[in-house]
Design a protein around this motif. Structure first.
Motif, PDB file in Angstrom:
ATOM      1  N   MET A  83       9.089  -0.597 -11.101  1.00  0.00           N
ATOM      2  CA  MET A  83       9.707  -0.519  -9.911  1.00  0.00           C
ATOM      3  C   MET A  83      11.182  -1.431 -10.066  1.00  0.00           C
ATOM      4  O   MET A  83      10.889  -2.451 -10.421  1.00  0.00           O
ATOM      5  CB  MET A  83       8.995  -1.035  -8.528  1.00  0.00           C
ATOM      6  N   PRO A  84      12.346  -0.527  -9.912  1.00  0.00           N
ATOM      7  CA  PRO A  84      12.344   0.822  -9.400  1.00  0.00           C
ATOM      8  C   PRO A  84      11.890   1.668 -10.477  1.00  0.00           C
ATOM      9  O   PRO A  84      12.213   1.371 -11.825  1.00  0.00           O
ATOM     10  CB  PRO A  84      13.859   0.836  -9.047  1.00  0.00           C
ATOM     11  N   GLU A  85      11.852   2.823 -10.187  1.00  0.00           N
ATOM     12  CA  GLU A  85      11.361   3.940 -11.412  1.00  0.00           C
ATOM     13  C   GLU A  85      12.583   4.442 -12.087  1.00  0.00           C
ATOM     14  O   GLU A  85      12.349   4.823 -13.285  1.00  0.00           O
ATOM     15  CB  GLU A  85      10.531   5.041 -10.660  1.00  0.00           C
ATOM     16  N   ARG A  86      13.630   4.307 -11.501  1.00  0.00           N
ATOM     17  CA  ARG A  86      15.011   4.876 -12.037  1.00  0.00           C
ATOM     18  C   ARG A  86      15.835   3.967 -11.761  1.00  0.00           C
ATOM     19  O   ARG A  86      16.048   3.246 -10.552  1.00  0.00           O
ATOM     20  CB  ARG A  86      15.326   6.362 -11.546  1.00  0.00           C
ATOM     21  N   PRO A  87      17.128   4.047 -12.806  1.00  0.00           N
ATOM     22  CA  PRO A  87      18.147   3.043 -12.441  1.00  0.00           C
ATOM     23  C   PRO A  87      18.682   3.199 -11.096  1.00  0.00           C
ATOM     24  O   PRO A  87      19.031   4.589 -10.755  1.00  0.00           O
ATOM     25  CB  PRO A  87      18.952   3.212 -13.738  1.00  0.00           C
ATOM     26  N   THR A  88      19.110   2.525 -10.285  1.00  0.00           N
ATOM     27  CA  THR A  88      19.783   2.573  -9.163  1.00  0.00           C
ATOM     28  C   THR A  88      21.218   2.240  -8.995  1.00  0.00           C
ATOM     29  O   THR A  88      22.037   2.771  -8.190  1.00  0.00           O
ATOM     30  CB  THR A  88      19.005   1.832  -7.936  1.00  0.00           C
ATOM     31  N   THR A  89      21.640   1.410  -9.892  1.00  0.00           N
ATOM     32  CA  THR A  89      22.950   0.561  -9.862  1.00  0.00           C
ATOM     33  C   THR A  89      23.931   1.739  -9.828  1.00  0.00           C
ATOM     34  O   THR A  89      24.058   2.709 -10.762  1.00  0.00           O
ATOM     35  CB  THR A  89      23.212  -0.127 -10.992  1.00  0.00           C
ATOM     36  N   HIS A  97      -0.033   3.906  -8.135  1.00  0.00           N
ATOM     37  CA  HIS A  97       0.999   2.950  -7.881  1.00  0.00           C
ATOM     38  C   HIS A  97       2.007   3.235  -9.099  1.00  0.00           C
ATOM     39  O   HIS A  97       1.551   3.403 -10.215  1.00  0.00           O
ATOM     40  CB  HIS A  97       0.591   1.666  -7.681  1.00  0.00           C
ATOM     41  N   PRO A  98       3.377   3.500  -8.760  1.00  0.00           N
ATOM     42  CA  PRO A  98       4.471   3.724  -9.943  1.00  0.00           C
ATOM     43  C   PRO A  98       4.266   2.496 -10.655  1.00  0.00           C
ATOM     44  O   PRO A  98       3.941   1.170 -10.453  1.00  0.00           O
ATOM     45  CB  PRO A  98       5.667   3.600  -9.184  1.00  0.00           C
ATOM     46  N   SER A  99       4.419   2.856 -12.106  1.00  0.00           N
ATOM     47  CA  SER A  99       3.837   1.855 -13.191  1.00  0.00           C
ATOM     48  C   SER A  99       5.246   0.864 -13.244  1.00  0.00           C
ATOM     49  O   SER A  99       5.165  -0.599 -13.616  1.00  0.00           O
ATOM     50  CB  SER A  99       3.899   2.480 -14.479  1.00  0.00           C
ATOM     51  N   THR A 103       0.846  -1.190   0.054  1.00  0.00           N
ATOM     52  CA  THR A 103      -0.111   0.040   0.011  1.00  0.00           C
ATOM     53  C   THR A 103       0.817   1.268  -0.172  1.00  0.00           C
ATOM     54  O   THR A 103       0.426   2.289  -0.535  1.00  0.00           O
ATOM     55  CB  THR A 103      -0.870   0.014   1.094  1.00  0.00           C
ATOM     56  N   ILE A 104       2.222   1.116   0.631  1.00  0.00           N
ATOM     57  CA  ILE A 104       3.023   2.230   0.476  1.00  0.00           C
ATOM     58  C   ILE A 104       4.406   1.891  -0.418  1.00  0.00           C
ATOM     59  O   ILE A 104       4.948   0.802  -0.197  1.00  0.00           O
ATOM     60  CB  ILE A 104       3.655   2.713   1.772  1.00  0.00           C
ATOM     61  N   GLU A 105       4.401   2.158  -1.518  1.00  0.00           N
ATOM     62  CA  GLU A 105       5.574   1.988  -2.196  1.00  0.00           C
ATOM     63  C   GLU A 105       6.195   3.053  -3.479  1.00  0.00           C
ATOM     64  O   GLU A 105       5.227   3.560  -3.939  1.00  0.00           O
ATOM     65  CB  GLU A 105       5.436   0.781  -3.073  1.00  0.00           C
ATOM     66  N   PRO A 106       7.422   3.281  -3.277  1.00  0.00           N
ATOM     67  CA  PRO A 106       8.324   2.920  -2.420  1.00  0.00           C
ATOM     68  C   PRO A 106       8.376   3.105  -1.007  1.00  0.00           C
ATOM     69  O   PRO A 106       7.477   4.221  -0.844  1.00  0.00           O
ATOM     70  CB  PRO A 106       9.484   3.541  -3.343  1.00  0.00           C
ATOM     71  N   PHE A 107       9.148   3.065  -0.119  1.00  0.00           N
ATOM     72  CA  PHE A 107       8.981   3.361   1.419  1.00  0.00           C
ATOM     73  C   PHE A 107      10.455   3.737   1.820  1.00  0.00           C
ATOM     74  O   PHE A 107      11.451   3.248   1.139  1.00  0.00           O
ATOM     75  CB  PHE A 107       8.505   2.129   1.856  1.00  0.00           C
ATOM     76  N   ALA A 108      10.461   4.382   2.808  1.00  0.00           N
ATOM     77  CA  ALA A 108      11.542   4.857   3.621  1.00  0.00           C
ATOM     78  C   ALA A 108      11.939   3.627   4.542  1.00  0.00           C
ATOM     79  O   ALA A 108      11.233   3.029   5.018  1.00  0.00           O
ATOM     80  CB  ALA A 108      11.409   5.965   4.398  1.00  0.00           C
ATOM     81  N   LEU A 109      13.383   3.570   4.777  1.00  0.00           N
ATOM     82  CA  LEU A 109      13.719   2.768   5.948  1.00  0.00           C
ATOM     83  C   LEU A 109      14.829   3.423   6.571  1.00  0.00           C
ATOM     84  O   LEU A 109      15.561   4.315   6.192  1.00  0.00           O
ATOM     85  CB  LEU A 109      14.562   1.584   5.214  1.00  0.00           C
ATOM     86  N   LEU A 110      15.007   3.158   8.028  1.00  0.00           N
ATOM     87  CA  LEU A 110      15.954   3.835   8.759  1.00  0.00           C
ATOM     88  C   LEU A 110      17.258   3.092   8.303  1.00  0.00           C
ATOM     89  O   LEU A 110      17.361   2.362   7.957  1.00  0.00           O
ATOM     90  CB  LEU A 110      15.633   3.458  10.258  1.00  0.00           C
ATOM     91  N   PRO A 111      18.377   3.970   8.768  1.00  0.00           N
ATOM     92  CA  PRO A 111      19.671   3.442   8.308  1.00  0.00           C
ATOM     93  C   PRO A 111      20.081   2.225   9.545  1.00  0.00           C
ATOM     94  O   PRO A 111      19.982   2.707  10.840  1.00  0.00           O
ATOM     95  CB  PRO A 111      20.708   4.550   8.669  1.00  0.00           C
ATOM     96  N   GLY A 112      19.733   1.032   9.243  1.00  0.00           N
ATOM     97  CA  GLY A 112      19.792   0.087   9.909  1.00  0.00           C
ATOM     98  C   GLY A 112      19.910  -1.298   9.189  1.00  0.00           C
ATOM     99  O   GLY A 112      20.335  -1.434   8.064  1.00  0.00           O
ATOM    100  N   PRO A 113      19.854  -2.529   9.890  1.00  0.00           N
ATOM    101  CA  PRO A 113      20.209  -3.813   9.386  1.00  0.00           C
ATOM    102  C   PRO A 113      19.158  -4.114   8.176  1.00  0.00           C
ATOM    103  O   PRO A 113      19.745  -4.613   7.079  1.00  0.00           O
ATOM    104  CB  PRO A 113      19.585  -4.803  10.262  1.00  0.00           C
ATOM    105  N   GLU A 114      17.864  -3.831   7.918  1.00  0.00           N
ATOM    106  CA  GLU A 114      17.177  -3.959   6.839  1.00  0.00           C
ATOM    107  C   GLU A 114      17.692  -3.093   5.447  1.00  0.00           C
ATOM    108  O   GLU A 114      17.937  -3.518   4.543  1.00  0.00           O
ATOM    109  CB  GLU A 114      15.603  -3.541   6.895  1.00  0.00           C
TER     110      GLU A 114
END
Length: 487
Positions: A477-483, A473-475, A415-426
């Motif tokens: 994922m990912p919406e842009r290249p991340t590499t 919803h974004p058509s 239901t939420i995408e993309p989403f934020a993560l805290l700087p941590g293990p995940e």
């Protein structure tokens, strides 16, 4: 009539020829025709130290031939030198041939070897190295300290010239001859390459944590020696006597065969020691450094956040604003809500847990767009904002990124995408492997206060879509290249 300075002898002052340390330098001539230079120093606490540290008996130190008081100032009379190294380097086009550079360094190393254990100069730089009788000599001992001194009314601990200051000087620790060796390493790099190894503007962070650039095209012995001089740990730098011996050997015939291989191996070992020293230096100052970086992160995000908010309210004044108690805000426009969180300091233990992370994260925040559920159950998107050195080691900026659940592992549409993560293990797992359940969905993109147009345009566009009930919803994922967007 020319001004006269009466000391042990009478000196007639001429034109001003320089300015260094705490005073101005003038041409001077004695009554019997002796050429000299007179430095007049204001009588302020600590300024008299040049009278106390003339380096008597040391080779390649510009000798003081007279001194005393004149017209409410300290006066020092020195042999008149031909020119400073700074001028000579400029005349040569910014660099010196290797043999000449080695000779300059050898002359200065000879002076440091004689001063070792007695005097620490503390402000070694090309402007304080003068050509006298064919040798390059140390001058301007205004910052100098007696090597075994532990206290003084005016220690001038943080005095010096920023591009040449050793790491321990930035920590305001006791200066030793190793501090001068570090400065000489900076000078050596400058003489041979025409550039300083650290160019600022954050000299403190660079001297404490950054590696100097690789010396390409420089003989291995010379490059290794400079690298050792620039070790973060003072005890890992060569002593002046050792430095002098090694400089003498550099101009010998180049090594070949097994000796060349051995020299290369020694350089690799030096590099490993340098890296270990750099990490030790970084560890020692980590808390202090992170405190300064967090302050910088908070100030920068405050400017970014307020600029975004001001732009939105100027364009959509009917929107409602709610500010958080610890910073951050939420803008509501019809069905859409755009939130900017307050800045939080990153938990170092959580971020560094497990393997060594690829980069450092000092602070984090989030920007989020929420809306009433669409026909597809979509509620919006959240992005992470991290203050980190994601792209270049030691260069900290605010970066925007976001994450997603691997489409191969997702059981239901999020239901939420993309989403934020805290700087941590995940987040760490998502950065380390593309096979993790979490993946990077938005490239690490610098959020620059001087160029926020694209950032503001994207987030105001999704706010407008959410307000009108048109957010989808974004058509892809990912919406842009991340590499390749983080190291």
């Amino acid at each position: 009539m020319a001004e006269k300075v009466v000391l042990g002898q009478v000196w007639e002052l001429g034109a001003q020829i320089g300015e260094g340390g705490f005073g101005k330098v003038f041409e001077a001539r004695s009554e019997d025709g002796q050429q000299a230079a007179v430095k007049l120093i204001d009588k302020e606490p600590g300024h008299e130290r040049e009278l106390q540290f003339p380096g008597k008996g040391a080779r390649n130190v510009v000798p003081v031939i007279d001194h005393g008081e004149h017209d409410g100032q300290w006066a020092i009379v020195m042999r008149r030198a031909d020119k400073p190294l700074k001028q000579h380097l400029a005349e040569a086009g910014g660099t010196l041939p290797l043999d000449e550079a080695v000779q300059v360094l050898r002359d200065v190393a000879m002076a440091l070897a004689d001063l070792d254990g007695n005097v620490v100069h503390r402000d070694l730089k090309p402007g304080n190295i003068l050509l006298l009788d064919g040798a390059w000599c140390l001058a301007d001992f205004g910052m100098a300290r007696v090597a075994d001194a532990t206290t003084a009314t005016n220690t001038w601990k943080f005095g010096g010239t920023r591009p040449y200051m050793a790491p321990e000087r930035w920590r305001q620790e006791r200066a030793t001859i190793a501090s001068d060796i570090y400065s000489l390493g900076i000078i050596a790099h400058e003489l041979i390459t025409g550039t300083l190894p650290f160019t600022g503007p954050d000299f403190r962070d660079q001297h404490l944590h950054a590696d100097p650039p690789a010396l390409l095209g420089v003989p291995i012995a010379m490059a290794a020696l400079i690298e050792e001089c620039l070790n973060k740990a003072p005890q890992a730098r060569p002593a002046p006597g050792n430095l002098l011996v090694r400089l003498d050997k550099i101009q010998q015939a180049p090594r070949t065969g097994g000796l060349a291989a051995l020299a290369a191996a020694n350089r690799d070992e030096t590099a490993r020691h340098a890296e270990a020293a750099r990490r030790e230096s970084q560890h020692r100052t980590e808390l202090e450094s992170r405190r300064d970086l967090f302050r910088a992160a908070t100030n920068a995000m405050t400017r970014i956040s307020e600029t975004v908010l001001d732009t939105i309210m100027e364009t959509a004044p009917s929107a409602q604003v709610k500010r958080g108690s610890r910073g951050g805000w939420m803008v509501t426009l019809n069905r859409g809500r755009l939130k900017m969180s307050a800045v939080q300091e990153t938990d170092l233990g959580m971020w560094q847990r497990g393997t060594t992370p690829r980069f450092d994260v000092v602070a984090h925040a989030t920007i989020a767009l929420e809306c009433d559920a669409t026909n597809w159950g979509y509620h919006g998107r959240n992005h992470s904002l991290w203050y980190c050195d994601a792209q270049t080691e030691g260069e900290y900026h605010w970066y925007e990124t976001a994450f997603m659940t691997s489409p191969l592992l997702a059981r239901t549409a999020p239901t939420i995408e993309p989403f934020a993560l805290l700087p941590g293990p995940e987040a760490r797992a998502a950065l380390e492997s593309g096979l993790d359940v979490r993946q990077v969905a938005w490239p690490f993109t610098e959020v620059d206060i001087t160029d926020l147009d694209a950032f503001i345009d994207r987030w105001t566009r999704v706010l407008a879509d959410a307000a009108d009930g048109q957010l989808t919803h974004p058509s892809t994922m990912p919406e842009r290249p991340t590499t390749g967007t983080w190291r």
